[in-house]
Design a protein around this motif. Structure first.
Motif, PDB file in Angstrom:
ATOM      1  N   PHE A  99       0.872  -1.167   0.000  1.00  0.00           N
ATOM      2  CA  PHE A  99       0.000   0.000   0.000  1.00  0.00           C
ATOM      3  C   PHE A  99       0.909   1.217   0.000  1.00  0.00           C
ATOM      4  O   PHE A  99       1.622   1.470   0.971  1.00  0.00           O
ATOM      5  N   ALA A 100       0.919   1.963  -1.116  1.00  0.00           N
ATOM      6  CA  ALA A 100       1.796   3.122  -1.270  1.00  0.00           C
ATOM      7  C   ALA A 100       0.981   4.305  -1.763  1.00  0.00           C
ATOM      8  O   ALA A 100       0.296   4.204  -2.777  1.00  0.00           O
ATOM      9  N   MET A 101       1.046   5.398  -1.030  1.00  0.00           N
ATOM     10  CA  MET A 101       0.339   6.621  -1.447  1.00  0.00           C
ATOM     11  C   MET A 101       1.017   7.841  -0.829  1.00  0.00           C
ATOM     12  O   MET A 101       1.742   7.730   0.159  1.00  0.00           O
ATOM     13  N   ASN A 102       0.737   8.986  -1.425  1.00  0.00           N
ATOM     14  CA  ASN A 102       1.088  10.261  -0.802  1.00  0.00           C
ATOM     15  C   ASN A 102       0.139  10.474   0.370  1.00  0.00           C
ATOM     16  O   ASN A 102      -1.038  10.123   0.286  1.00  0.00           O
ATOM     17  N   LEU A 103       0.658  11.078   1.429  1.00  0.00           N
ATOM     18  CA  LEU A 103      -0.213  11.462   2.530  1.00  0.00           C
ATOM     19  C   LEU A 103       0.301  12.723   3.188  1.00  0.00           C
ATOM     20  O   LEU A 103       1.483  13.046   3.093  1.00  0.00           O
TER      21      LEU A 103
ATOM     22  N   ASP B 192       0.502  -3.661  -6.095  1.00  0.00           N
ATOM     23  CA  ASP B 192       0.347  -2.390  -5.391  1.00  0.00           C
ATOM     24  C   ASP B 192      -1.137  -2.119  -5.245  1.00  0.00           C
ATOM     25  O   ASP B 192      -1.897  -2.284  -6.201  1.00  0.00           O
ATOM     26  N   ILE B 193      -1.537  -1.704  -4.060  1.00  0.00           N
ATOM     27  CA  ILE B 193      -2.928  -1.335  -3.830  1.00  0.00           C
ATOM     28  C   ILE B 193      -2.974   0.183  -3.753  1.00  0.00           C
ATOM     29  O   ILE B 193      -2.160   0.806  -3.072  1.00  0.00           O
ATOM     30  N   VAL B 194      -3.890   0.785  -4.513  1.00  0.00           N
ATOM     31  CA  VAL B 194      -3.962   2.239  -4.641  1.00  0.00           C
ATOM     32  C   VAL B 194      -5.382   2.674  -4.303  1.00  0.00           C
ATOM     33  O   VAL B 194      -6.324   2.298  -4.991  1.00  0.00           O
ATOM     34  N   GLY B 195      -5.497   3.446  -3.258  1.00  0.00           N
ATOM     35  CA  GLY B 195      -6.805   3.913  -2.807  1.00  0.00           C
ATOM     36  C   GLY B 195      -7.015   3.514  -1.364  1.00  0.00           C
ATOM     37  O   GLY B 195      -6.949   2.336  -1.019  1.00  0.00           O
TER      38      GLY B 195
ATOM     39  N   ILE C 144      -1.856  -6.849   3.660  1.00  0.00           N
ATOM     40  CA  ILE C 144      -0.807  -5.931   3.208  1.00  0.00           C
ATOM     41  C   ILE C 144       0.530  -6.344   3.812  1.00  0.00           C
ATOM     42  O   ILE C 144       0.667  -6.518   5.013  1.00  0.00           O
ATOM     43  N   ASP C 145       1.519  -6.499   2.926  1.00  0.00           N
ATOM     44  CA  ASP C 145       2.870  -6.908   3.335  1.00  0.00           C
ATOM     45  C   ASP C 145       3.794  -5.721   3.565  1.00  0.00           C
ATOM     46  O   ASP C 145       4.784  -5.836   4.283  1.00  0.00           O
ATOM     47  N   GLU C 146       3.503  -4.599   2.914  1.00  0.00           N
ATOM     48  CA  GLU C 146       4.383  -3.436   3.016  1.00  0.00           C
ATOM     49  C   GLU C 146       3.562  -2.161   2.912  1.00  0.00           C
ATOM     50  O   GLU C 146       2.593  -2.093   2.155  1.00  0.00           O
ATOM     51  N   TYR C 147       3.976  -1.166   3.674  1.00  0.00           N
ATOM     52  CA  TYR C 147       3.383   0.166   3.619  1.00  0.00           C
ATOM     53  C   TYR C 147       4.475   1.131   3.169  1.00  0.00           C
ATOM     54  O   TYR C 147       5.549   1.163   3.763  1.00  0.00           O
ATOM     55  N   ALA C 148       4.201   1.906   2.120  1.00  0.00           N
ATOM     56  CA  ALA C 148       5.124   2.943   1.657  1.00  0.00           C
ATOM     57  C   ALA C 148       4.409   4.275   1.816  1.00  0.00           C
ATOM     58  O   ALA C 148       3.490   4.589   1.057  1.00  0.00           O
ATOM     59  N   LEU C 149       4.815   5.026   2.812  1.00  0.00           N
ATOM     60  CA  LEU C 149       4.195   6.310   3.119  1.00  0.00           C
ATOM     61  C   LEU C 149       5.062   7.416   2.547  1.00  0.00           C
ATOM     62  O   LEU C 149       6.243   7.514   2.885  1.00  0.00           O
ATOM     63  N   VAL C 150       4.500   8.212   1.657  1.00  0.00           N
ATOM     64  CA  VAL C 150       5.192   9.355   1.082  1.00  0.00           C
ATOM     65  C   VAL C 150       4.556  10.583   1.727  1.00  0.00           C
ATOM     66  O   VAL C 150       3.513  11.075   1.286  1.00  0.00           O
ATOM     67  N   THR C 151       5.177  11.048   2.805  1.00  0.00           N
ATOM     68  CA  THR C 151       4.582  12.059   3.670  1.00  0.00           C
ATOM     69  C   THR C 151       5.014  13.459   3.261  1.00  0.00           C
ATOM     70  O   THR C 151       6.208  13.759   3.201  1.00  0.00           O
ATOM     71  N   HIS C 152       4.022  14.303   2.980  1.00  0.00           N
ATOM     72  CA  HIS C 152       4.251  15.690   2.597  1.00  0.00           C
ATOM     73  C   HIS C 152       4.095  16.570   3.829  1.00  0.00           C
ATOM     74  O   HIS C 152       3.202  16.334   4.649  1.00  0.00           O
ATOM     75  N   PRO C 153       4.937  17.600   3.966  1.00  0.00           N
ATOM     76  CA  PRO C 153       4.897  18.445   5.162  1.00  0.00           C
ATOM     77  C   PRO C 153       3.763  19.469   5.114  1.00  0.00           C
ATOM     78  O   PRO C 153       3.970  20.666   4.956  1.00  0.00           O
TER      79      PRO C 153
ATOM     80  N   VAL D  94       9.594  16.263   1.641  1.00  0.00           N
ATOM     81  CA  VAL D  94       8.795  15.039   1.529  1.00  0.00           C
ATOM     82  C   VAL D  94       9.641  13.863   2.005  1.00  0.00           C
ATOM     83  O   VAL D  94      10.809  13.737   1.653  1.00  0.00           O
ATOM     84  N   LEU D  95       9.037  12.994   2.803  1.00  0.00           N
ATOM     85  CA  LEU D  95       9.751  11.870   3.394  1.00  0.00           C
ATOM     86  C   LEU D  95       9.083  10.550   3.033  1.00  0.00           C
ATOM     87  O   LEU D  95       7.879  10.385   3.254  1.00  0.00           O
ATOM     88  N   LEU D  96       9.860   9.640   2.465  1.00  0.00           N
ATOM     89  CA  LEU D  96       9.403   8.276   2.226  1.00  0.00           C
ATOM     90  C   LEU D  96       9.801   7.415   3.416  1.00  0.00           C
ATOM     91  O   LEU D  96      10.960   7.456   3.847  1.00  0.00           O
TER      92      LEU D  96
END
Length: 187
Positions: A6-10, A122-125, A138-147, A178-180
């Motif tokens: 699960f990877a998304m911008n947040l 990849d799951i999107v949404g 879900i095996d992995e979480y990819a958080l793309v965190t915006h300030p 932005v931090l991954l």
């Protein structure tokens, strides 16, 4: 068994979209855009919820033909069109662009897809991911965190009945603060 990420911008306060589905806060730098493009290029199959699918499919199929399309946008559009996709929705009737529609139970289909041979999923949404998250798919979480703090909207995480232990596997800083952070679930 295929891996599901699960990877998304947040936003820093944990939302994938601000109220009104506003995504204006998540415009990527060139470096982050390339990271997303490389991720699409490496994805075996992308699993989309209806809202994200509608947004992506309204732009990317022809983005490479738009005036002023950059080489990065041309590459992303090609990768997106070529990538196999599954859309989960009971409210739309047809999909295109190398995509299959699933109108039945998402958890059953995601479980079946994970058991198949093939590249990573990849799951999107956030809504679709919440269903998979609640049952431990879900095996992995990819958080793309915006300030940015958006104060509400669509949350990245859903309420869970049990804790999910995670192991940090990568951190990376992109321009604009932005931090991954990538985490694997500990099964």
């Amino acid at each position: 068994m295929r891996r599901l990420t699960f990877a998304m911008n947040l936003s820093l306060d944990g939302y994938t979209a601000a109220p009104g589905d506003d995504l204006g806060w998540s415009v990527p730098s060139d470096e982050l855009f390339q990271w997303w493009s490389d991720r699409v290029g490496a994805t075996g199959t992308a699993l989309y919820g209806r809202k994200v699918w509608e947004g992506m499919s309204s732009h990317w199929p022809t983005a490479d033909q738009q005036p002023g399309a950059t080489p990065a946008h041309v590459e992303y559009a090609r990768r997106w069109r070529d990538m196999p996709k599954v859309v989960f929705s009971s409210t739309i009737d047809t999909v295109d662009w190398n995509t299959r529609l699933v109108t039945g139970d998402a958890v059953t289909e995601i479980t079946r897809l994970k058991a198949e041979d093939g590249g990573p999923l990849d799951i999107v949404g956030a809504t679709l991911a919440a269903a998979a998250m609640r049952v431990g798919l879900i095996d992995e979480y990819a958080l793309v965190t915006h300030p940015v703090l958006v104060g509400g909207g669509t949350p990245f995480f859903t309420a869970l009945d049990d804790w999910v232990d995670l192991a940090l596997v990568e951190t990376r800083t992109f321009p604009d603060g932005v931090l991954l952070t990538r985490y694997e679930t500990r099964h």
